[in-house]
Design a protein around this motif. Structure first.
Motif, mmCIF file in Angstrom:
data_model
loop_
_atom_site.group_PDB
_atom_site.id
_atom_site.type_symbol
_atom_site.label_atom_id
_atom_site.label_comp_id
_atom_site.label_asym_id
_atom_site.label_seq_id
_atom_site.Cartn_x
_atom_site.Cartn_y
_atom_site.Cartn_z
ATOM 1 N N THR A 353 0.848 -1.192 0.000
ATOM 2 C CA THR A 353 0.000 0.000 0.000
ATOM 3 C C THR A 353 0.883 1.241 0.000
ATOM 4 N N GLU A 354 0.264 2.405 -0.126
ATOM 5 C CA GLU A 354 1.022 3.657 -0.116
ATOM 6 C C GLU A 354 1.721 3.881 1.205
ATOM 7 N N ARG A 355 1.195 3.342 2.305
ATOM 8 C CA ARG A 355 1.809 3.521 3.620
ATOM 9 C C ARG A 355 2.800 2.421 3.953
ATOM 10 N N GLY A 356 2.959 1.436 3.065
ATOM 11 C CA GLY A 356 3.892 0.346 3.311
ATOM 12 C C GLY A 356 3.200 -1.000 3.236
ATOM 13 N N LEU A 357 3.954 -2.038 3.551
ATOM 14 C CA LEU A 357 3.442 -3.406 3.482
ATOM 15 C C LEU A 357 2.564 -3.715 4.679
ATOM 16 N N ILE A 358 1.368 -4.238 4.423
ATOM 17 C CA ILE A 358 0.493 -4.713 5.492
ATOM 18 C C ILE A 358 0.068 -6.135 5.164
ATOM 19 N N VAL A 359 -0.342 -6.867 6.187
ATOM 20 C CA VAL A 359 -0.746 -8.265 5.990
ATOM 21 C C VAL A 359 -2.095 -8.499 6.665
ATOM 22 N N PRO A 360 -3.182 -8.075 6.041
ATOM 23 C CA PRO A 360 -4.512 -8.428 6.571
ATOM 24 C C PRO A 360 -4.766 -9.914 6.360
ATOM 25 N N ASN A 361 -5.670 -10.462 7.123
ATOM 26 C CA ASN A 361 -5.916 -11.897 6.992
ATOM 27 C C ASN A 361 -7.406 -12.210 6.912
ATOM 28 N N ILE A 362 -7.691 -13.317 6.255
ATOM 29 C CA ILE A 362 -9.058 -13.817 6.107
ATOM 30 C C ILE A 362 -9.318 -14.782 7.249
ATOM 31 N N LYS A 363 -10.247 -14.422 8.103
ATOM 32 C CA LYS A 363 -10.513 -15.222 9.294
ATOM 33 C C LYS A 363 -11.156 -16.560 8.913
ATOM 34 N N ASP A 364 -10.609 -17.647 9.506
ATOM 35 C CA ASP A 364 -11.137 -19.008 9.321
ATOM 36 C C ASP A 364 -11.316 -19.325 7.837
ATOM 37 N N ALA A 365 -10.289 -19.047 7.064
ATOM 38 C CA ALA A 365 -10.375 -19.205 5.603
ATOM 39 C C ALA A 365 -10.580 -20.650 5.180
ATOM 40 N N GLY A 366 -10.163 -21.598 6.010
ATOM 41 C CA GLY A 366 -10.303 -23.003 5.640
ATOM 42 C C GLY A 366 -11.740 -23.470 5.528
#
Length: 484
Positions: A353-366
C-alpha cells in the motif's frame, strides 16, 4: 456538569499508543451526530475513521492534521447542548461570542468527560485527562487502568512537580549534573507541544524543551527550534567543528529524509524481531502450472463466476488451505515451552500500500468455499489499497502468502510474520521450456519459496507441505478429487 465534553484519542487496539491525524472530517461550528465519523487517524497498522462519542456542535479542535497524538490525549471538544444558549466564560474560560481557537488555554479550560482507567498523555504533557474507554466496535471497554508504555530511554514523569532539592552540604562533593529532561511544561507552565522525533532530538542534544518557545503550529516546538537552542552552546567549539560540519552537510540538499513511522515502523520492528527470534529455513519448488492456468480460464468462462476476480493467487490460497489439512503442525505458534497448533487458518495476504506493506488476513479461511474465498480475497485487497484495513483485520494471522510474482519476481526468502510458523512466496508465472511427456515444450511455470520456523517445522514436514502445494497447482482438479 458542563455541556462541553472533550473526546480523547481512543485506544485503537493491539497495544498501539499513538496515532497521526490524517484528516479532520469536521470543523469548529459543525453540528454532528452520535457515531458520525469525525477524524481519520493513521496508527502503526492502518488508517481508521473514529466516530463521535456524543452528538452536538464542534466546540474546538485541538490538533491540526499531521500531528502525532498519544492515546488518551484530548483531540476535540463537543458542545453537547448547543441550543442552551451562549457558553458561560466561567465554564469554558473562553469568550461566549466565538468558538475558541485550538490553543493550550482551551485544552485546560474544557471539562473532561469521566471515563474508565487513566492514561498518561505523552504529546502535550501534564496529568492524564481522566482516562479512556475504547469506542471502536470489536474491542469493548477496558476493565483495568492502562497507561502508555514508556518509550526506550524515556524517563517517567511524576504527576506533580517534585519538591525543591535540599541544598548540597559543603562536606559532599558537588557533581555536575546533565541537563534535566523536560517536565512536559513550557516556560509559562503550559504544555509543551512537540512530536516524538523532536523530543528524541532534544534528548540526544541535551536540550530542555521546557525552556524553548516553539515556532511551529499551535506553538509546537520544531527540529529547527532545537537546533537553534544548541547553536549558542556550540559557539566555543565552532573552529573545530567547521570542517566536520562542512563534510556532513555535503550533498545534504540532495538528500531526502523520510520519517520512519506508522506501518513502515511497525513492519521494521516486527521483521527484525522475527528474523532474530525464529530460526528461518527456506525451500524452493519450481512447478509446471499450465493445467492450473487452463482451469482458471474455464472457471472464468462459467456464468456464475463472470463477476468474480479470478487470479492464480486464488488457486495458491486454496492449495495452501488444503495442504494445511494434511499437515496441521504447519499452522502453529511457538510459545516457549509448548507449541500451539490451531485448527483454524487465518490466512494472511501481504499487500503493498502507499503507507507500506500490510498483511490483513481472512478469518477461518479453511471453512470457505472457493467462491467465498475469491470474494474474501477481493474485498481484502480492495480495502487495503483504499487504506481502510482495520487493526482487527491485521491481527491473529496464522499463515501468510506473499505474491511477489505481481512485481515480475521469480521468488524470494520471505521473513515470517511474528507468531506464525510458515510463509509462502508465490513467484511470477512465466512461459518456459519444460520437459513434458518426454519432450521439451513451452509450459507455464512458477517457483514457490516456503520459509518456516525450524523449531516447529523440520525439513521433512516443510518439504511435504511444499510438495503438496506444488501437486495441487500442477493439477488442481485432480487434487480436489483426491483430497476432498
Amino acid at each position: 456538569m458542563s455541556r462541553i465534553k472533550e473526546f480523547n484519542l481512543p485506544d485503537l487496539g493491539e497495544g498501539l499508543t499513538e496515532g497521526e491525524i490524517l484528516a479532520w472530517l469536521v470543523k469548529a461550528g459543525d453540528v454532528i451526530e452520535l457515531n458520525q465519523p469525525i477524524v481519520e487517524v493513521e496508527t502503526a497498522k492502518a488508517a481508521v475513521e473514529i466516530p463521535a462519542k456524543w452528538a452536538g456542535q464542534v466546540h474546538a479542535i485541538f490538533h491540526p492534521e499531521g500531528s502525532t497524538v498519544e492515546v488518551g490525549t484530548p483531540i476535540i471538544a463537543i458542545d453537547t447542548d448547543p441550543g442552551a444558549g451562549p457558553i458561560e466564560a466561567s465554564t469554558t474560560g473562553a469568550p461566549t461570542s466565538a468558538l475558541p481557537s485550538p490553543s493550550a488555554a482551551s485544552l485546560a479550560a474544557v471539562e473532561v468527560a469521566p471515563t474508565e482507567g487513566a492514561v498518561e498523555p505523552g504529546l502535550i504533557g501534564g496529568p492524564a485527562p481522566g482516562g479512556r474507554t475504547a469506542v471502536l466496535v470489536g474491542y469493548g471497554p477496558r476493565t483495568t487502568a492502562a497507561k502508555r508504555r514508556p518509550r526506550k530511554g524515556e524517563t517517567p514523569v511524576p504527576a506533580q512537580a517534585a519538591a525543591p532539592a535540599p541544598p548540597v552540604t559543603p562536606a559532599a562533593p558537588v557533581v555536575p549534573a546533565s541537563p534535566a529532561p523536560s517536565n512536559g511544561h513550557g516556560p509559562a507552565g503550559g504544555p509543551v507541544l512537540a512530536k516524538p522525533p523532536v523530543r528524541k532530538l532534544a534528548k540526544d542534544l541535551g536540550v530542555d524543551l521546557s525552556t524553548l518557545t516553539g515556532s511551529g503550529p499551535l506553538g509546537s516546538i520544531t527540529r529547527e527550534d532545537v537546533h537553534r537552542a544548541t547553536s549558542g552552546a556550540t559557539a566555543a567549539a565552532e573552529p573545530l567543528a567547521v570542517s566536520v560540519t562542512a563534510a556532513a552537510s555535503f550533498g545534504a540538499d540532495r538528500e531526502q529524509r523520510i520519517p520512519v513511522k506508522g506501518v513502515r515502523k511497525l513492519t521494521a520492528e516486527n521483521m527484525s524481531r522475527s528474523a532474530f527470534t525464529a530460526p528461518h529455513v527456506t525451500e524452493f519448488l519450481t512447478v509446471d502450472v499450465t493445467r492450473a492456468m487452463k482451469a482458471l480460464d474455464r472457471l472464468r468462462d462459467r456464468r456464475e463466476w463472470r463477476d468474480v476476480r479470478v487470479s492464480p493467487l486464488l488457486l495458491v490460497a486454496k492449495a495452501v488451505l488444503l495442504a494445511v489439512r494434511r499437515h496441521p503442525m504447519v499452522n502453529s505458534t511457538w510459545a516457549g515451552d509448548e507449541i500451539v497448533v490451531k485448527d483454524y487458518v487465518n490466512l494472511g495476504i501481504a499487500a503493498a500500500t502507499e503507507r507500506g506493506l500490510i498483511v490483513p488476513n481472512i478469518k477461518d479461511a479453511g471453512r470457505l468455499s472457493l467462491r467465498e474465498l475469491a470474494d474474501a480475497m477481493t474485498g481484502l485487497v480492495q480495502t487495503a489499497k483504499a487504506g481502510k484495513t482495520s487493526p482487527a483485520d491485521m491481527s491473529g494471522g496464522t499463515l501468510t502468502i506473499t505474491n511477489v510474482g505481481v512485481f515480475g519476481v521469480d521468488t524470494g526468502t520471505p521473513i515470517l510474520p511474528p507468531g506464525e510458523s510458515a510463509i509462502l512466496a508465490f513467484g511470477a508465472v512465466r512461459e518456459m521450456p519444460w520437459v513434458h511427456k518426454g519432450k521439451v515444450r513451452p509450459r507455464q511455470v512458477t517457483t514457490l519459496g516456503l520459509s518456516f520456523d525450524h523449531r516447529i517445522i523440520d525439513g521433512e514436514l516443510g518439504s511435504k507441505f511444499l510438495r503438496d502445494i506444488g501437486d495441487f497447482l500442477a493439477d488442481p482438479e485432480a487434487a480436489l478429487l483426491a483430497w476432498t
